[in-house]
Write a protein that holds these residues in place. Structure first.
Motif, PDB file in Angstrom:
ATOM      1  N   GLY A  99     -60.466  43.009 -15.162  1.00  9.47           N
ATOM      2  CA  GLY A  99     -60.526  41.849 -16.033  1.00  9.47           C
ATOM      3  C   GLY A  99     -61.543  41.991 -17.146  1.00  9.47           C
ATOM      4  N   ILE A 100     -61.845  43.231 -17.507  1.00 12.76           N
ATOM      5  CA  ILE A 100     -62.813  43.527 -18.567  1.00 12.76           C
ATOM      6  C   ILE A 100     -62.069  44.164 -19.741  1.00 12.76           C
ATOM      7  CG2 ILE A 100     -64.846  44.899 -19.173  1.00 12.76           C
ATOM      8  CD1 ILE A 100     -65.595  44.775 -16.160  1.00 12.76           C
ATOM      9  N   VAL A 101     -62.365  43.714 -20.942  1.00 15.28           N
ATOM     10  CA  VAL A 101     -61.695  44.251 -22.128  1.00 15.28           C
ATOM     11  C   VAL A 101     -62.314  45.609 -22.496  1.00 15.28           C
ATOM     12  CG1 VAL A 101     -61.231  43.915 -24.586  1.00 15.28           C
ATOM     13  CG2 VAL A 101     -61.126  41.971 -22.999  1.00 15.28           C
ATOM     14  N   PHE A 102     -61.468  46.597 -22.622  1.00 18.21           N
ATOM     15  CA  PHE A 102     -61.876  47.907 -23.118  1.00 18.21           C
ATOM     16  C   PHE A 102     -61.758  47.885 -24.639  1.00 18.21           C
ATOM     17  CE2 PHE A 102     -60.838  52.253 -24.469  1.00 18.21           C
ATOM     18  CZ  PHE A 102     -61.831  52.994 -23.851  1.00 18.21           C
ATOM     19  N   ILE A 103     -62.857  48.095 -25.340  1.00 18.91           N
ATOM     20  CA  ILE A 103     -62.835  48.008 -26.808  1.00 18.91           C
ATOM     21  C   ILE A 103     -62.272  49.311 -27.366  1.00 18.91           C
ATOM     22  CG2 ILE A 103     -64.210  47.658 -28.899  1.00 18.91           C
ATOM     23  CD1 ILE A 103     -66.060  45.900 -27.231  1.00 18.91           C
ATOM     24  N   GLY A 104     -60.962  49.326 -27.471  1.00 14.39           N
ATOM     25  CA  GLY A 104     -60.198  50.491 -27.895  1.00 14.39           C
ATOM     26  C   GLY A 104     -58.746  50.241 -27.574  1.00 14.39           C
ATOM     27  N   PRO A 105     -57.891  51.226 -27.738  1.00 15.20           N
ATOM     28  CA  PRO A 105     -56.466  51.041 -27.450  1.00 15.20           C
ATOM     29  C   PRO A 105     -56.193  50.957 -25.948  1.00 15.20           C
ATOM     30  CG  PRO A 105     -56.914  53.311 -28.060  1.00 15.20           C
ATOM     31  CD  PRO A 105     -58.195  52.564 -28.273  1.00 15.20           C
ATOM     32  N   SER A 106     -54.956  50.660 -25.627  1.00 17.13           N
ATOM     33  CA  SER A 106     -54.547  50.520 -24.230  1.00 17.13           C
ATOM     34  C   SER A 106     -54.562  51.875 -23.531  1.00 17.13           C
ATOM     35  CB  SER A 106     -53.132  49.942 -24.159  1.00 17.13           C
ATOM     36  OG  SER A 106     -52.194  50.901 -24.661  1.00 17.13           O
ATOM     37  N   PRO A 107     -54.616  51.877 -22.191  1.00 16.73           N
ATOM     38  CA  PRO A 107     -54.555  53.154 -21.464  1.00 16.73           C
ATOM     39  C   PRO A 107     -53.261  53.914 -21.737  1.00 16.73           C
ATOM     40  CG  PRO A 107     -54.381  51.286 -19.954  1.00 16.73           C
ATOM     41  CD  PRO A 107     -54.802  50.744 -21.280  1.00 16.73           C
ATOM     42  N   GLU A 108     -52.176  53.167 -21.968  1.00 13.47           N
ATOM     43  CA  GLU A 108     -50.902  53.836 -22.253  1.00 13.47           C
ATOM     44  C   GLU A 108     -50.985  54.611 -23.567  1.00 13.47           C
ATOM     45  OE1 GLU A 108     -50.405  50.686 -19.373  1.00 13.47           O
ATOM     46  OE2 GLU A 108     -51.196  50.585 -21.414  1.00 13.47           O
ATOM     47  N   LEU A 109     -51.600  54.004 -24.585  1.00 11.20           N
ATOM     48  CA  LEU A 109     -51.738  54.688 -25.872  1.00 11.20           C
ATOM     49  C   LEU A 109     -52.698  55.870 -25.774  1.00 11.20           C
ATOM     50  CD1 LEU A 109     -51.816  51.762 -28.452  1.00 11.20           C
ATOM     51  CD2 LEU A 109     -50.161  53.631 -28.358  1.00 11.20           C
ATOM     52  N   ILE A 110     -53.774  55.704 -25.029  1.00 12.38           N
ATOM     53  CA  ILE A 110     -54.724  56.812 -24.865  1.00 12.38           C
ATOM     54  C   ILE A 110     -54.035  57.991 -24.192  1.00 12.38           C
ATOM     55  CG2 ILE A 110     -56.848  57.540 -23.724  1.00 12.38           C
ATOM     56  CD1 ILE A 110     -57.888  54.681 -24.032  1.00 12.38           C
ATOM     57  N   SER A 111     -53.227  57.719 -23.168  1.00 10.26           N
ATOM     58  CA  SER A 111     -52.503  58.790 -22.474  1.00 10.26           C
ATOM     59  C   SER A 111     -51.517  59.479 -23.404  1.00 10.26           C
ATOM     60  CB  SER A 111     -51.761  58.230 -21.254  1.00 10.26           C
ATOM     61  OG  SER A 111     -52.667  57.781 -20.281  1.00 10.26           O
ATOM     62  N   LEU A 112     -50.762  58.681 -24.141  1.00  7.31           N
ATOM     63  CA  LEU A 112     -49.756  59.228 -25.043  1.00  7.31           C
ATOM     64  C   LEU A 112     -50.378  60.121 -26.103  1.00  7.31           C
ATOM     65  CD1 LEU A 112     -46.873  59.299 -26.295  1.00  7.31           C
ATOM     66  CD2 LEU A 112     -47.525  57.259 -27.586  1.00  7.31           C
ATOM     67  N   LEU A 113     -51.424  59.634 -26.758  1.00 10.45           N
ATOM     68  CA  LEU A 113     -52.003  60.365 -27.879  1.00 10.45           C
ATOM     69  C   LEU A 113     -53.023  61.407 -27.437  1.00 10.45           C
ATOM     70  CD1 LEU A 113     -52.292  57.262 -30.176  1.00 10.45           C
ATOM     71  CD2 LEU A 113     -50.733  59.190 -30.489  1.00 10.45           C
ATOM     72  N   GLY A 114     -53.538  61.272 -26.214  1.00  8.89           N
ATOM     73  CA  GLY A 114     -54.446  62.283 -25.685  1.00  8.89           C
ATOM     74  C   GLY A 114     -53.709  63.541 -25.269  1.00  8.89           C
ATOM     75  N   ASP A 115     -52.429  63.395 -24.961  1.00  9.04           N
ATOM     76  CA  ASP A 115     -51.579  64.547 -24.671  1.00  9.04           C
ATOM     77  C   ASP A 115     -51.114  65.088 -26.013  1.00  9.04           C
ATOM     78  OD1 ASP A 115     -49.416  66.259 -24.174  1.00  9.04           O
ATOM     79  OD2 ASP A 115     -48.841  65.180 -22.360  1.00  9.04           O
ATOM     80  N   LYS A 116     -51.785  66.110 -26.516  1.00 15.44           N
ATOM     81  CA  LYS A 116     -51.530  66.578 -27.882  1.00 15.44           C
ATOM     82  C   LYS A 116     -50.115  67.100 -28.066  1.00 15.44           C
ATOM     83  CE  LYS A 116     -56.368  67.442 -29.015  1.00 15.44           C
ATOM     84  NZ  LYS A 116     -56.877  66.588 -27.934  1.00 15.44           N
ATOM     85  N   ASP A 117     -49.540  67.643 -27.017  1.00 14.27           N
ATOM     86  CA  ASP A 117     -48.169  68.120 -27.102  1.00 14.27           C
ATOM     87  C   ASP A 117     -47.210  66.943 -27.295  1.00 14.27           C
ATOM     88  OD1 ASP A 117     -46.032  70.177 -26.698  1.00 14.27           O
ATOM     89  OD2 ASP A 117     -45.611  68.939 -24.944  1.00 14.27           O
ATOM     90  N   THR A 118     -47.350  65.901 -26.490  1.00 19.22           N
ATOM     91  CA  THR A 118     -46.509  64.713 -26.622  1.00 19.22           C
ATOM     92  C   THR A 118     -46.761  64.012 -27.954  1.00 19.22           C
ATOM     93  OG1 THR A 118     -46.532  64.403 -24.224  1.00 19.22           O
ATOM     94  CG2 THR A 118     -45.897  62.508 -25.567  1.00 19.22           C
ATOM     95  N   ALA A 119     -48.042  63.968 -28.354  1.00 23.79           N
ATOM     96  CA  ALA A 119     -48.386  63.307 -29.617  1.00 23.79           C
ATOM     97  C   ALA A 119     -47.686  63.991 -30.787  1.00 23.79           C
ATOM     98  CB  ALA A 119     -49.896  63.328 -29.819  1.00 23.79           C
ATOM     99  N   LYS A 120     -47.650  65.318 -30.787  1.00 23.05           N
ATOM    100  CA  LYS A 120     -46.983  66.031 -31.879  1.00 23.05           C
ATOM    101  C   LYS A 120     -45.486  65.734 -31.903  1.00 23.05           C
ATOM    102  CE  LYS A 120     -48.031  70.197 -33.058  1.00 23.05           C
ATOM    103  NZ  LYS A 120     -48.299  71.654 -33.050  1.00 23.05           N
ATOM    104  N   ARG A 121     -44.870  65.676 -30.734  1.00 24.61           N
ATOM    105  CA  ARG A 121     -43.441  65.345 -30.686  1.00 24.61           C
ATOM    106  C   ARG A 121     -43.198  63.943 -31.228  1.00 24.61           C
ATOM    107  NH1 ARG A 121     -43.378  67.545 -25.457  1.00 24.61           N
ATOM    108  NH2 ARG A 121     -43.132  65.472 -24.549  1.00 24.61           N
ATOM    109  N   THR A 122     -44.075  63.019 -30.857  1.00 26.86           N
ATOM    110  CA  THR A 122     -43.942  61.639 -31.320  1.00 26.86           C
ATOM    111  C   THR A 122     -44.070  61.559 -32.837  1.00 26.86           C
ATOM    112  OG1 THR A 122     -44.882  60.832 -29.239  1.00 26.86           O
ATOM    113  CG2 THR A 122     -44.873  59.303 -31.102  1.00 26.86           C
ATOM    114  N   MET A 123     -45.025  62.282 -33.384  1.00 27.81           N
ATOM    115  CA  MET A 123     -45.231  62.259 -34.831  1.00 27.81           C
ATOM    116  C   MET A 123     -44.065  62.930 -35.565  1.00 27.81           C
ATOM    117  SD  MET A 123     -47.827  60.505 -35.124  1.00 27.81           S
ATOM    118  CE  MET A 123     -48.702  59.796 -33.729  1.00 27.81           C
ATOM    119  N   ARG A 124     -43.560  63.991 -34.999  1.00 25.24           N
ATOM    120  CA  ARG A 124     -42.416  64.673 -35.616  1.00 25.24           C
ATOM    121  C   ARG A 124     -41.224  63.727 -35.699  1.00 25.24           C
ATOM    122  NH1 ARG A 124     -41.914  68.410 -32.096  1.00 25.24           N
ATOM    123  NH2 ARG A 124     -43.408  69.868 -32.975  1.00 25.24           N
ATOM    124  N   GLU A 125     -41.004  62.973 -34.617  1.00 27.44           N
ATOM    125  CA  GLU A 125     -39.897  62.012 -34.593  1.00 27.44           C
ATOM    126  C   GLU A 125     -40.119  60.870 -35.579  1.00 27.44           C
ATOM    127  OE1 GLU A 125     -39.823  60.876 -30.516  1.00 27.44           O
ATOM    128  OE2 GLU A 125     -39.053  62.818 -29.824  1.00 27.44           O
TER     129      GLU A 125
END
Length: 447
Positions: A99-125
């Motif tokens: 119940g504490i606000v993390f000052i940053g993006p959601s865990p889902e976004l951190i996971s998505l963009l922290g995976d550089k391989d997935t992030a590149k595919r997402t950006m390409r699309e």
């Protein structure tokens, strides 16, 4: 708005966040290791909680201790700063569960963009240009086959990398197996994830990043670029904004790409899209950092915006108070990182007691630091002593102002990199703005 925020970090960035909170009327909680008990940020905070021994694994990476401190002190939000837990999806998720606000993006976004391989595919699309390469490589045989397809030189890069770790430059096929093993092992040790991919190594490129901020109402604003090409082993040493290489047309193109990247993942809070730009001004997505950057002050200087305050406001659910049309870069800002290292001795880290400290002053001169006279620089953490930032009407004036500030800066008791920064600022290639990511290596300053 929050009434109390816990800062899950240390050093100069903890001081920076506490100052922003004080100006907003928000109470602060500092967490500290036993080695940081006498640190400046601890004395500046309204409350302090010791969370463990000096080693980061036992203190600043101890999620249970940090969350316990937040719950016990009644903190409604946690600001992670940069590094440490700032891009840790599990920590962000645990904050949410508590119940504490993390000052940053959601865990889902951190996971998505922290995976550089997935992030590149997402950006390409999303239509964002990416560096040619391949997806995750499973073994040495596949690495060799993909390397021949991509061509040399190339980079083997950790999926979960950062700070220059888990990266190997390879120029010949016979070196691929050893480099692949080394990169995977380093990534596994540093991030708990040994997965690696490969991409073409672009020579003579600029490292340009675009700062974005997005609220929860669908507003995406790009705050201009930062030039980060002065690097040693993929670690930035000096940053400036705007880039002397970026034309108005290129800035607009990169801003559109950054906005598209943010929109593709429905990004929230502060983020940075990092690009490589070649000599023909073609740009390629490299990665996205889902946190406050070390070099954020140069953007603050040229936009007049307090990025830490806006991080907090967005996390509290407030809309952005400005539009893209209202953003205009004014003047030129430069930041020099002052590290406790000895450039003459293979950049050996330095620690010890600060026997004398004099901080430069004057209009538009800023030194973000946690140092004070008699403070003991511990051997356990990052070598950053502080960030010297200046701003002037033109780049030429900013360079002169930074030289003057470096001359005035006095830090005795540890060896540091101020003189190296003076060398950089006097180099003809830096002065004409044509320097690239190979700048330090060409001058024999990469060791």
């Amino acid at each position: 708005m929050f009434s109390k925020i816990l800062i899950a970090n240390r050093g100069e960035i903890a001081v920076r966040i506490i100052r922003a909170c004080k100006e907003m009327g928000i109470a602060t909680v500092a967490v500290f290791s036993e080695a940081d008990r006498d640190s400046l940020y601890v004395s500046l905070a309204d409350e302090g909680v010791c969370i463990g021994p000096p080693k980061v694994q036992d203190s600043y990476l101890n999620m249970a201790a940090i969350l316990t401190a937040a719950v016990q002190t009644g903190a409604q939000a946690i600001h992670p700063g940069y590094g440490l837990l700032s891009e840790n999806a599990r920590f962000s998720r645990l904050c949410r569960e508590c119940g504490i606000v993390f000052i940053g993006p959601s865990p889902e976004l951190i996971s998505l963009l922290g995976d550089k391989d997935t992030a590149k595919r997402t950006m390409r699309e999303a239509g964002v240009p990416v560096v040619p390469g391949c997806e995750l490589v499973q073994d040495e045989e596949t690495a060799c086959r993909e390397a021949q397809r991509i061509g040399f030189p190339l980079l083997i890069k950790a999926r979960a990398g950062g700070g220059g770790r888990g990266i190997r430059l390879v120029e010949h096929l016979e070196n691929v197996p050893g480099a692949f093993q080394a990169a995977c092992a380093e990534a596994k040790a540093a991030f708990g994830d040994g997965a690696c991919y490969m991409e073409k190594y672009l020579k003579q490129v600029k490292h340009i990043e675009m700062q974005i901020i997005c609220d929860h109402f669908g507003h995406v604003v790009c705050l201009g670029e930062r030039e980060c090409s002065v690097q040693r082993k993929n670690q930035k040493l000096l940053e400036e904004s705007p880039s002397p290489f970026v034309t108005p047309e290129l800035r607009e193109q990169m801003a559109r790409a950054a906005a598209a990247a943010a929109g593709a993942v429905q990004y929230r809070n502060l983020g940075t899209i990092e690009f490589l730009v070649d000599s023909e001004r073609n740009f390629y997505f490299m990665e996205m950092n889902t946190r406050l950057q070390v070099e954020h002050p140069v953007t603050e200087m040229v936009t007049g915006l307090d990025l830490v305050k806006w991080q907090i406001r967005v996390a509290a659910g407030l809309p952005l108070g400005f539009t893209q049309e209202e953003i205009a870069l004014s003047g030129h800002a430069i930041e020099c990182r002052i590290n406790a290292e000895d450039p003459a001795n293979n950049f050996l880290p330095s620690c010890g007691k600060i026997s004398l400290l004099h901080i430069p002053g004057g209009p538009w001169v800023r030194f973000d630091t946690a140092l004070y006279t008699d403070y003991v620089v511990p051997p356990y953490y990052d070598s950053l002593l502080g960030k010297l930032i200046v701003c002037a009407q033109t780049r030429e004036e900013a360079v002169r102002k930074m030289r003057a500030a470096l001359c005035e800066l006095v830090i005795e008791g540890v060896t540091h990199t101020a003189e190296l920064q003076m060398e950089i600022l006097s180099d003809p290639e830096f002065l004409d703005g044509t320097y690239t990511t190979g700048f330090m290596e060409k001058r024999g300053l990469l060791c």
